[in-house]
Design a protein around this motif. Sequence first.
Motif, short mmCIF file in Angstrom:
data_model
loop_
_atom_site.label_atom_id
_atom_site.label_comp_id
_atom_site.label_asym_id
_atom_site.label_seq_id
_atom_site.Cartn_x
_atom_site.Cartn_y
_atom_site.Cartn_z
N ASP A 58 0.82 -1.21 0.00
CA ASP A 58 0.00 0.00 0.00
C ASP A 58 0.86 1.27 0.00
N LYS A 59 1.96 1.23 0.72
CA LYS A 59 2.85 2.39 0.79
C LYS A 59 3.53 2.64 -0.56
N LEU A 60 3.88 1.56 -1.25
CA LEU A 60 4.47 1.72 -2.58
C LEU A 60 3.45 2.36 -3.53
N HIS A 61 2.20 1.94 -3.41
CA HIS A 61 1.14 2.57 -4.22
C HIS A 61 0.95 4.04 -3.84
N ASP A 62 1.06 4.35 -2.55
CA ASP A 62 0.94 5.75 -2.12
C ASP A 62 2.06 6.59 -2.73
N ILE A 63 3.25 6.06 -2.77
CA ILE A 63 4.37 6.80 -3.37
C ILE A 63 4.12 7.00 -4.86
N LYS A 64 3.64 5.95 -5.52
CA LYS A 64 3.35 6.06 -6.95
C LYS A 64 2.30 7.14 -7.21
N THR A 65 1.28 7.19 -6.38
CA THR A 65 0.23 8.21 -6.52
C THR A 65 0.83 9.60 -6.32
N LEU A 66 1.66 9.75 -5.30
CA LEU A 66 2.32 11.04 -5.05
C LEU A 66 3.16 11.46 -6.26
N GLU A 67 3.93 10.52 -6.79
CA GLU A 67 4.78 10.84 -7.93
C GLU A 67 3.95 11.19 -9.16
N SER A 68 2.83 10.51 -9.35
CA SER A 68 1.96 10.77 -10.50
C SER A 68 1.29 12.14 -10.41
N ASN A 69 0.97 12.56 -9.18
CA ASN A 69 0.25 13.82 -8.98
C ASN A 69 1.15 15.03 -8.79
N ASN A 70 2.43 14.80 -8.57
CA ASN A 70 3.33 15.91 -8.24
C ASN A 70 4.68 15.66 -8.90
N GLN A 71 5.06 16.54 -9.78
CA GLN A 71 6.33 16.39 -10.51
C GLN A 71 7.54 16.62 -9.61
N ASN A 72 7.34 17.22 -8.45
CA ASN A 72 8.46 17.57 -7.59
C ASN A 72 8.74 16.56 -6.48
N VAL A 73 8.22 15.36 -6.62
CA VAL A 73 8.45 14.35 -5.59
C VAL A 73 9.79 13.67 -5.87
N ASP A 74 10.69 13.82 -4.91
CA ASP A 74 11.97 13.12 -4.98
C ASP A 74 12.31 12.64 -3.57
N LEU A 78 10.27 13.25 0.03
CA LEU A 78 9.77 12.17 0.90
C LEU A 78 10.39 12.25 2.29
N ARG A 79 11.69 12.46 2.34
CA ARG A 79 12.39 12.51 3.63
C ARG A 79 11.83 13.63 4.50
N GLU A 80 11.57 14.78 3.90
CA GLU A 80 11.13 15.95 4.66
C GLU A 80 9.62 15.97 4.92
N ASN A 81 8.83 15.51 3.96
CA ASN A 81 7.37 15.65 4.05
C ASN A 81 6.62 14.36 4.32
N LYS A 82 7.20 13.25 3.96
CA LYS A 82 6.56 11.94 4.13
C LYS A 82 7.59 10.93 4.64
N PRO A 83 8.11 11.16 5.84
CA PRO A 83 9.19 10.29 6.32
C PRO A 83 8.79 8.82 6.45
N GLU A 84 7.49 8.55 6.69
CA GLU A 84 7.05 7.15 6.79
C GLU A 84 7.15 6.46 5.43
N LEU A 85 6.90 7.21 4.36
CA LEU A 85 7.04 6.64 3.02
C LEU A 85 8.50 6.46 2.63
N TYR A 86 9.31 7.42 3.03
CA TYR A 86 10.76 7.30 2.79
C TYR A 86 11.30 6.05 3.49
N SER A 87 10.85 5.85 4.71
CA SER A 87 11.26 4.67 5.48
C SER A 87 10.83 3.38 4.79
N LYS A 88 9.64 3.39 4.21
CA LYS A 88 9.13 2.19 3.52
C LYS A 88 9.92 1.89 2.26
N LEU A 89 10.45 2.92 1.61
CA LEU A 89 11.33 2.67 0.46
C LEU A 89 12.58 1.91 0.90
N ASN A 90 13.15 2.34 2.03
CA ASN A 90 14.30 1.62 2.57
C ASN A 90 13.94 0.18 2.94
#
Length: 160
Positions: A58-74, A78-90
Motif C-alpha cells: 500500500d505504501k508503494l502505491h501511495d508513493i506512486k500516486t504522489l509521484e503521478s500527482n506531483n512532478q516535484n516528488v523526490d 519524501l524525507r522531509e514531508n513523508k518520512p514514513e514513506l521514505y522509510s518504507k522505500l528503505n
Amino acid sequence: MSEFWLEIIKFGIQGIILGGAGLWVTYKYSKSQHKLAEDEFNHTLLIRFNDWYDELNDKLHDIKTLESNNQNVDLNFLRENKPELYSKLNDYLNLCAEERLWHSKGRIDPKIWSSWQAGMNYWYQKLDTLEELWEKENTTTNKDSYYLSEGEQLFIKPKN
C-alpha cells in the motif's frame, strides 16, 4: 570346509545384508527428514517475505500516486514531508536484498524468484524515488548492506 565355518560365513553374510539394509533405510529416512526440514524452512521464508511485502504494498502505491500527482516528488521531498514513506522505500530495498540473498543460496524456487524479480523490477521502473534511492545506495559503501557481490545488481534496468 567344516560346518562351523559355513555357519560363521552364513552369519557374516546375513549381518552384511542386514547392516546394508539398515544403512539404506537410515539413509532414506535421513534424506526424507532433510527434505521435510528444507521444505518447512522454504515455506517459512515464503510466508515471511509475502507478509513483509503485504505490509509495504500500500505504501508503494501511495508513493506512486504522489509521484503521478506531483512532478516535484523526490527523495528529499519524501524525507522531509513523508518520512514514513521514505522509510518504507528503505524497507523495500531490504526486502528485495533478502529475497535475492535467499535465491542466491538456492532457497527460493526459480518460478517464485522469477515472479518476485518481476515485481521488484516493476516497482523499480515505476517509482522514480526508488530508483533514486537505489542509485544513491549503490554508489556508496551502503551497497555492502545488500549482500551483493562485485558486479551484481539488485534490479534489472529495462533496455531502452
